[in-house]
Each structure stands twice: as C-alpha cells, then as structure tokens.
Design an enzyme around this catalytic site. Structure first.
Site, PDB file in Angstrom:
ATOM      1  N   ASP A 155      -7.249  -4.512  -3.525  1.00  0.00           N
ATOM      2  CA  ASP A 155      -6.882  -3.141  -3.135  1.00  0.00           C
ATOM      3  C   ASP A 155      -5.668  -2.645  -3.914  1.00  0.00           C
ATOM      4  OD1 ASP A 155      -7.905  -4.932  -1.214  1.00  0.00           O
ATOM      5  OD2 ASP A 155      -7.553  -3.552   0.423  1.00  0.00           O
TER       6      ASP A 155
ATOM      7  N   ASP B 235       0.813  -1.229   0.000  1.00  0.00           N
ATOM      8  CA  ASP B 235       0.000   0.000   0.000  1.00  0.00           C
ATOM      9  C   ASP B 235       0.843   1.273   0.000  1.00  0.00           C
ATOM     10  OD1 ASP B 235      -2.580  -0.928  -0.288  1.00  0.00           O
ATOM     11  OD2 ASP B 235      -2.899  -1.223   1.846  1.00  0.00           O
TER      12      ASP B 235
HETATM   13  N1  GLY Z   1      -6.521  -1.527   1.843  1.00  0.00           N
HETATM   14  C1  GLY Z   1      -7.156  -2.071   2.988  1.00  0.00           C
HETATM   15  C2  GLY Z   1      -8.552  -1.640   3.208  1.00  0.00           C
HETATM   16  O1  GLY Z   1      -9.245  -1.183   2.317  1.00  0.00           O
HETATM   17  O2  GLY Z   1      -8.996  -1.762   4.327  1.00  0.00           O
END
Ligand code: GLY
Length: 376
Positions: free
Chosen positions: A150, A94
C-alpha cells in the site's frame, strides 16, 4: 464513452450534494455509509488512514461544478486533519492517503501556504519512517520490520516534497523503497505480496504473510491495485523505466483476473466457491490503468483503457446505489478478506473516491492528488 461518463458524473453530483450536506450536519469524517447515515471510523480517531479521501472527493466534485458545499466540506475536514499532525503517535505510513487529497489538492488549486506547510510536515513524518536498510516502516504497534505494498501510493508525498523544496532527499527515500518493493513485493507473474517483514537491522526479507488477502502467497486484489497505480506514479515522478515495466507487469496480471462480470474478487486466489468482492480494488485499478495507458504504446494503451472502462461500467450498472438508502454510492467494498474491518460488501469511502477520480480522469477534470504538482 464520454456521454456515459458525463451521465454518471451528473448522478454522482446530484447524490453527493445531499451526502455532503449530511456529513456537514452530522459533523463526521465519513468512513462508510449505512442506513441513510455516514459513519466515522471507530479506529484511531481523526488519524484514521482513510480520512483524507473525503476532502479529495469534495475537491474532485468542486472543481467541475463550483458548488460551494463541496469546497466547504473539503476545507472542514482538512482542518480536522491539520490537528492530527501534532498527534504524532497515532500517525502512520498512510499520511500520503491523508494529506495528498486534502492539504495537497488545496495547495495545488490555491497556493495556500498553510496547506503547503502541512503537506511538507506530513512528508517529513513519512521520511522519518524510513529505515536506511531499504524500506519505509508500516503501521505502529512495535512492528519495526513490517512494510506493505500500500505504501507505494504514499510515495507521492515524498516526490512532491522534493519537487517543492528542491531537496532530493525525500525522492531518494521514495526510490529506495520502490526498488526494494520491486525486489521483495512483486512476484514473477506480476502478482504482489501484501506484507513483507524485514530484519530491521539488515534489511533481509524474513517473511511474507497474507495480510489483508486470503493467505500467504495469495493475491489480495487491492494490494495489486495499490501496486499497479503506485508503480505508475513512481514512473510519472521519476521517469525511471523499471517502474513503468513493473506497473505494466502488475496491470497485465490484474486484467487477466478481472471477473467475467467486470467486478473484482477480493483476492485473485480466493476459494472459487466463496463470493467475496472488493470494488475498491477495481475502482483504484481503473485509475491506475487510465494513467498507465498514457505512457505505453497504442496497442497496450487500448487494452488498458478498455479494461478500465469495463470495470467502471460494471461498477455503475451492478454496484452503484443511486437511492437515499445509503449516502455513499459504491457497494460491495470489502476492507479485508478475513478480519473485515469496516465490513464485507458494504460502501466504504475510498471506493467512492476512486470511482469518482476515474470518472474525472475520463472527463478531463482530475485534480490529481497523486501526480507531480506541476503536471507531468
Ligand atoms: N491501506 C490499507 C488498505 O488498503 O486497507
């Protein structure tokens, strides 16, 4: 519509002037707002995946208002995230969510060389997570075969790195991951799996657990939003038709599942008797729909814009807190269906971020963290 967006934006600015000053005073990176205070993430220190949204939110507010508090806060938190680049073992897939809205926007707006270097550093870390059997590895904790939907939102980091360096290797990684995602994450009806576990030696998909959704085979709404917006972005960066088609399939599925009141269930296949809402999903999907609407024919564009507006107006009328009880705005955000993380039906920072980004899109001031650097 414009008047409504202007009015809501003015209320946001009024509230966030105080909320930004509060974050500066508390010296925190806000994760959620509660009882008149900001609370930082209890996980991963400053490497927590949502920590870039604060800077992004501040830039979105700074550009149309030129209020110094917003710029100062964007830069304060960018500096904290810069230090995390060296804390290698805490970082994850992320890094796009962390460095695109912070260093990325800073660079876009000012050509700052340090911000550019940090953006490329983050892109290199993301590319380093690529397994050549076809996917970018998610999270840490010794789970080498895990990938999640994600990650589609993080691919911008790679596309931008190729744009900046002229070296296609970053974008090639992004395309391979996006192609695997079409095959293994997106189902025939346009719904998406959250997690796919691959054999890290062969790339064969082994298992598709429920992740942050209700159960395996269900449809975690934020995952649908990440897919909707993420494939739209892959299309904007590459102009490959298959990404546009995939984004539209997910969008049509999402729209068919919006609640009658315009809010978004946490999982589109959750038991009907349980009210569990995730407004982050609605806010993020609205952003994706507004971008997607610019890429499709007039009839589809109208339906995407109308759906986005319906969701945003529901967020404003049913779930926005304009009082001082909470420094954040959007309520009824839910981190995950079962293991609630930040909590269930609370204010979480990236709900506010996407709500504000959507309004900025409607007002023509979006600073565009996820978009190509030089525009479309
Ligand atoms: N990327 C993790 C979430 O959306 O919680």
């Amino acid at each position: 519509m414009q008047t409504w967006a202007d009015e809501v934006f003015a209320k946001i600015v009024k509230k966030y002037e105080k909320s930004a000053a509060l974050a500066a005073e508390q010296k925190v990176i806000p994760y959620f707002g509660e009882s008149g205070r900001w609370v930082s993430s209890p996980y991963d220190g400053n490497s927590w995946w949502t920590n870039g949204f604060w800077s992004g939110l501040m830039w979105q507010l700074y550009v149309p208002t030129q209020k110094e508090i917003f710029k100062a806060e964007a830069l304060r938190v960018e500096k904290l995230l810069q230090a995390e680049l060296m804390a290698f073992d805490k970082l994850h897939h992320d890094v796009g969510f962390m460095y695109l809205p912070s260093s990325g926007v800073h660079f876009k707006l000012t050509d700052d060389e340090t911000a550019k270097r940090d953006l490329l550093h983050a892109a290199t870390l993301l590319a380093g997570r690529f397994n050549p059997v076809g996917y970018i590895s998610a999270w840490n904790q010794n789970r080498p075969g895990w990938a999640i939907v994600d990650c589609m939102m993080n691919l911008t980091l790679l596309y931008q790195a190729s744009e900046l360096t002229g070296d296609p290797r970053f974008a090639n990684v992004a395309r391979i991951h996006a192609d695997t995602s079409i095959r293994e994450f997106v189902r025939g009806d346009g719904s998406c799996n959250h997690i796919v576990i691959f054999d890290p030696l062969t790339g064969k998909a082994l298992e598709k657990p429920g992740g942050q959704g209700y159960e395996a085979g269900s449809s975690w709404s934020r995952g649908q939003a990440w897919g909707l917006y993420g494939f739209t972005l892959s299309y904007l960066h590459t102009k490959e038709q298959r990404y546009l088609e995939t984004a539209c399939r997910i969008a049509d599925y999402f729209i068919a599942n919006i609640r009658p009141d315009g809010l978004t269930d946490c999982d589109f296949r959750q038991p009907k008797e349980e009210e569990r809402i995730d407004n982050i999903a609605g806010a993020c999907a609205a952003c994706g729909l507004l971008e997607l609407a610019k890429q499709v024919d007039a009839e589809k564009a109208q339906s995407y814009q109308e759906a986005a507006l319906r969701m945003l107006q529901a967020l404003d009328t049913l779930c926005a807190d304009w009082t001082d009880d909470c420094p954040g705005i959007l309520q009824k955000c839910t981190a995950s269906y079962h293991n609630d993380g930040a909590g269930r039906h609370v204010n979480i920072i990236y709900g506010d971020y996407y709500f504000v980004e959507a309004l900025c899109k409607l007002r023509g001031t979006d600073v565009g963290p996820w978009m190509p650097i030089k525009g479309e």
